[in-house]
Enzyme design. Sequence first.
Site, PDB file in Angstrom:
ATOM      1  N   TRP A 102     -29.491 -41.646 106.821  1.00  0.00           N
ATOM      2  CA  TRP A 102     -28.392 -41.413 105.884  1.00  0.00           C
ATOM      3  C   TRP A 102     -28.563 -40.089 105.166  1.00  0.00           C
ATOM      4  O   TRP A 102     -27.567 -39.398 104.880  1.00  0.00           O
ATOM      5  CB  TRP A 102     -28.279 -42.578 104.901  1.00  0.00           C
ATOM      6  N   ASP A 170     -28.198 -40.204  96.329  1.00  0.00           N
ATOM      7  CA  ASP A 170     -27.626 -41.389  96.951  1.00  0.00           C
ATOM      8  C   ASP A 170     -28.581 -42.537  96.641  1.00  0.00           C
ATOM      9  O   ASP A 170     -29.682 -42.616  97.178  1.00  0.00           O
ATOM     10  CB  ASP A 170     -27.500 -41.180  98.457  1.00  0.00           C
ATOM     11  N   LYS A 194     -25.142 -53.643  98.161  1.00  0.00           N
ATOM     12  CA  LYS A 194     -26.589 -53.881  98.122  1.00  0.00           C
ATOM     13  C   LYS A 194     -26.935 -54.652  96.841  1.00  0.00           C
ATOM     14  O   LYS A 194     -27.175 -55.838  96.874  1.00  0.00           O
ATOM     15  CB  LYS A 194     -27.355 -52.565  98.157  1.00  0.00           C
TER      16      LYS A 194
END
Length: 358
Positions: A102, A170, A194
């Site tokens: 990511w 992030d 999450k």
Amino acid sequence: MKRQINFNAGPAALPREVLQQAAQSVIEYAGTGLSILELPHRSREFKEIIEESKALVKDICGIGDDYEVIWLQGGGRMQFCMVPMNFMSPGASAGYIDSGKWAADAAKYAGFYGKALVLESSKQTNYNKLPDWPSAIHPALSYVHFTTNNTIYGTQWKSVPATGVPLIADMSSDIFSRRHDYSKYSLFYAVAQKNIGAAGNTMVVIRKDMLARIKNTLPPMLDYRAHVKENSILNTSNVFGIYVSLLMLRWTKSQGIYTIERNNIEKAKLLYETLDISTRFKAYVSEPEHRSIMNVCFTAISPEAEKDLLSLCAENGITGIKGHRSVGGFRVSLYNAVTLKDVEQLVWVMKEIEAKSY
């Protein structure tokens, strides 16, 4: 049907009380005579949801009114686009720390809008550890972007040095999982699925002075200033998703970050200790200081042990342990709603396999 023990990386486990409150709201929300799914996004009730969520985010993060909180759609990938679109002027450069898929994707997306410089990377070791933090960061960089926790490989930054330029994070997979100094960041963001709710919305927290740095002419939907001005209601908002995030924020506040952090450390410690003495399984990240307390990734020593773990977990109501499709193996996500009892059940299964003879 008995509820499964959910170790999925996302959409992830939610506390039962949050699920019950969300379920009730689908029938009727707060005496309105409407389902939350029917609630107008410009109604007084939804504006109250937005305001309470913003206040709770600031409270939990320990930040003040020099920050704005907005709820957006499009997930992390949209933020990979919006960050450079807003903060990289034509010809400008930004720094990226490549610690996993990511993080690498964020840099790749930024390359469409300016020069994305990979300052450090651990790709050469297949991301089984964190890269070194850059020893020197050029002050001309528009910002430095990094990913605090890497779900696919199971690494996590425990501390972050000063950068001298705006720092953007992030935090999708470890937001609110531990005590943290959020004031270090000029902007941080996290997808909801999450630790802060259901899939479909993304929390972005941006320091107000960053808004003045935006010089590019952008469509309103891609401009942070427009979303701040319209208080997250520039378009039809994800009303239900933001409400579930509000319920998770209330739950997080009630638990307390210190308690959440202690529980997360205890869960991760139990699982890593089991792996470190195992003859059937091996942790992907060997260096303890680089290991994530949110995502524990490991492999089986033999195909038989891999097959048996999947089979025995299924028999015992444990789901979501398969590794990411790009790397295989196993991944156990220990997000805030996962309990120590859940992990103990998984460890029991692993010990059953340990006792087998192959």
